[in-house]
Design a protein around this motif. Structure first.
Motif, PDB file in Angstrom:
ATOM      1  N   VAL A 193      -0.710  29.129 -21.587  1.00  0.00           N
ATOM      2  CA  VAL A 193       0.547  28.781 -20.941  1.00  0.00           C
ATOM      3  C   VAL A 193       0.248  28.459 -19.492  1.00  0.00           C
ATOM      4  O   VAL A 193      -0.306  29.293 -18.766  1.00  0.00           O
ATOM      5  CB  VAL A 193       1.579  29.911 -21.058  1.00  0.00           C
ATOM      6  N   GLY A 194       0.567  27.241 -19.081  1.00  0.00           N
ATOM      7  CA  GLY A 194       0.335  26.792 -17.713  1.00  0.00           C
ATOM      8  C   GLY A 194       0.505  25.292 -17.645  1.00  0.00           C
ATOM      9  O   GLY A 194       0.944  24.644 -18.615  1.00  0.00           O
ATOM     10  N   ASP A 195       0.145  24.733 -16.498  1.00  0.00           N
ATOM     11  CA  ASP A 195       0.272  23.283 -16.311  1.00  0.00           C
ATOM     12  C   ASP A 195      -0.883  22.585 -17.039  1.00  0.00           C
ATOM     13  O   ASP A 195      -1.855  22.127 -16.434  1.00  0.00           O
ATOM     14  CB  ASP A 195       0.251  22.970 -14.816  1.00  0.00           C
ATOM     15  N   LEU A 196      -0.782  22.528 -18.351  1.00  0.00           N
ATOM     16  CA  LEU A 196      -1.854  21.933 -19.135  1.00  0.00           C
ATOM     17  C   LEU A 196      -1.989  20.452 -18.852  1.00  0.00           C
ATOM     18  O   LEU A 196      -3.105  19.907 -18.833  1.00  0.00           O
ATOM     19  CB  LEU A 196      -1.615  22.169 -20.628  1.00  0.00           C
ATOM     20  N   ASP A 197      -0.858  19.757 -18.631  1.00  0.00           N
ATOM     21  CA  ASP A 197      -0.946  18.323 -18.338  1.00  0.00           C
ATOM     22  C   ASP A 197      -1.697  18.081 -17.027  1.00  0.00           C
ATOM     23  O   ASP A 197      -2.576  17.209 -16.939  1.00  0.00           O
ATOM     24  CB  ASP A 197       0.463  17.727 -18.252  1.00  0.00           C
ATOM     25  N   GLY A 198      -1.359  18.867 -15.989  1.00  0.00           N
ATOM     26  CA  GLY A 198      -2.053  18.700 -14.707  1.00  0.00           C
ATOM     27  C   GLY A 198      -3.527  19.051 -14.805  1.00  0.00           C
ATOM     28  O   GLY A 198      -4.391  18.381 -14.229  1.00  0.00           O
TER      29      GLY A 198
END
Length: 523
Positions: A206-211
């Motif tokens: 869970v986190g800014d996977l796209d970034g």
């Protein structure tokens, strides 16, 4: 790629074992014993120091470690993520007991020297846990289920999956730092970056996977550039090493073609071999081709040197035979007592010896000793002969000097004929004496001539002066006088043959004198 694959880049991290499927969680997830996101914060080497307002924590000198749990989890076996240099007290649940009094156990974790300021994302911003415990992450394509949390507090579940994201972010940051610092193999780093970029969009975190995926994809281009630079540097280094070996091969070829300093050139070829061993980084095909050039040049030099010394051996053999022949001649002449001709022959042998080439230091010295010994035998014998002869000549010189002293005492003014007779006897004894030293010969002859002139002058002064005599008569008279002297010497020596010859010669001279006087009186 796991960050544990590069021990020089970050400290060893014990992986968290996971069960298959997105629903795998640890037993402590959702319980009060579960660690918070702040305790799992990791340093981001590429971060600019700005953290989201939700969670920025200062960690201890050690990066948090994860204590591995057994594959089969049970309520009494715990897997805990703890911060550095802490002892975590974890309650262990009894299978049939509710949340209440539980025994505690301590887990010591050693420190790891990596102090840093880490940025921790807010898991609630990037995910959620629904009522049935399913954990979702928000991406640009919408929500995606990443696991299930059945152990308690949903916030703890989000924190658990956020730590997984932080691990991925740490790996990305480490690879960015390695690319920036130009450490490691760019091609290997690119492969790891590509693997990360492919795995991040489907990661159970869970986190800014796209970034994070965008950062990984951006690194691919940087890695490609770094790989190109690395290839260019390797090509330049390879070209430099190839140039070094080409120069050594060319030097060896020049030595093989031109050098006649055999020892110096051989030592240089050995040094080239040692230097050759230190040159690395060349592909095998090129290296073998260059080595073939060098080996061929070294072999050519060896053949040329071998041919030279073979010819030299032949020349030395011929010289040895010639010198042995000269030694035999010298030994044959060494016993001769014909001093003059043999001395000339010995000098000729010496000139011929000097014209013959050397046979080598040891062999030539031995031959020279034999030749010189033969010459020494002859010249030593001649020196002894000369010494004896000189002694005899000195005795002769002394005897002649005594006769000259006696002749110099003659006084022609009182008894001219007696003085002349005494002089003739002295001259006969003087001539009978043998050789005198060369240096004394001239002075002795001059003294004898002086005595003869003094007595002859006294005889001339006693004659009545008249008109000048006919030159022919004078010459004939002188010839008669000389013939008389020769007869007197022969009689003194007692040599019958010389006496007969002297008498015949005297009679002939007197007849010629009488004929000359008659011819002169008729004029």
């Amino acid at each position: 790629m796991s960050s544990t694959e590069n021990p020089g880049a970050r400290s060893q991290q014990v992986p968290v074992p996971e069960t298959a499927g997105p629903d795998a969680v640890t037993p402590d997830a959702g319980t009060p014993a579960a660690p918070t996101p702040e305790a799992a914060a990791l340093a981001d080497p590429t971060a600019d120091g700005t953290a989201p307002p939700e969670a920025t924590a200062e960690v201890q000198p050690e990066v948090p470690a994860t204590v591995p749990a057994p594959q089969e989890t049970s309520p009494t076996e715990q897997t805990v993520a703890v911060p550095a240099e802490q002892t975590v007290t974890v309650p262990a649940e009894e299978p049939a007991a509710a949340e209440g009094s539980v025994p505690e156990r301590t887990v010591p974790v050693p420190a790891r020297p990596a102090p840093a300021v880490a940025t921790v994302s807010d898991p609630a911003q990037w995910g959620r846990v629904d009522e049935d415990g399913t954990v979702y992450v928000r991406t640009a394509d919408g929500e995606r289920a990443v696991g299930s949390w059945q152990a308690g507090d949903p916030a703890a579940g989000l924190a658990h999956f956020a730590r997984r994201y932080d691990d991925l972010a740490t790996e990305v940051s480490l690879l960015e730092a390695r690319l920036k610092a130009h450490t490691g193999n760019p091609s290997e780093i690119r492969a790891k970056v590509q693997a990360l970029a492919d795995s991040i969009p489907t990661a159970t975190a869970v986190g800014d996977l796209d970034g994070l995926a965008a950062r990984a994809r951006a690194m691919i281009g940087t890695a490609d550039s770094a790989a190109a630079e690395s290839r260019a540097e390797k090509a330049a280094a390879r070209a430099a090493q190839v140039a070094r070996k080409e120069a050594l091969a060319a030097e060896a070829e020049q030595i093989a073609a031109e050098s006649t300093s055999w020892k110096t050139a051989g030592d240089r070829l050995k040094a080239i071999v040692e230097e050759w061993k230190t040159i690395r980084g060349i592909d095998r095909k090129t290296d073998e081709a260059l080595w073939s050039r060098f080996a061929a040049a070294r072999d050519a030099f060896g053949r040329r040197r071998g041919a030279h010394f073979a010819a030299l051996d032949v020349q030395r053999g011929e010289a040895r035979a010639a010198k042995q022949a000269l030694i035999a001649e010298a030994q044959q002449l060494s016993t001769s007592t014909d001093w003059g001709p043999t001395s000339a022959a010995m000098r000729s042998l010496m000139d011929r010896w000097k014209a013959v080439p050397r046979t080598g230091r040891d062999g030539d010295d031995d031959l020279w000793k034999q030749f010189r010994a033969a010459q020494d035998v002859f010249f030593t014998a001649r020196a002894e002969s000369d010494k004896a002869r000189n002694s005899e000549q000195l005795t002769n010189q002394q005897a002649k000097e005594e006769l000259l002293a006696e002749a110099e005492k003659l006084d022609p003014t009182g008894d001219l004929r007696g003085a002349q007779a005494a002089l003739r006897r002295i001259q006969e004894r003087y001539d009978a004496i043998g050789h005198v030293p060369r240096g004394a010969m001239r002075s002795l002859e001059d003294r004898m001539q002086a005595v003869e002139q003094r007595i002859r002058g006294a005889a001339d002064s006693g004659r009545v002066r008249s008109a000048p005599e006919n030159p022919m008569v004078t010459s004939m008279r002188a010839a008669v006088t000389k013939a008389e002297e020769q007869l007197a010497k022969a009689e003194a020596a007692g040599d019958a043959r010389r006496i007969d010859e002297a008498r015949v010669n005297l009679a002939t001279r007197r007849e010629w004198l009488a004929e000359a006087e008659r011819a002169a009186s008729r004029r």
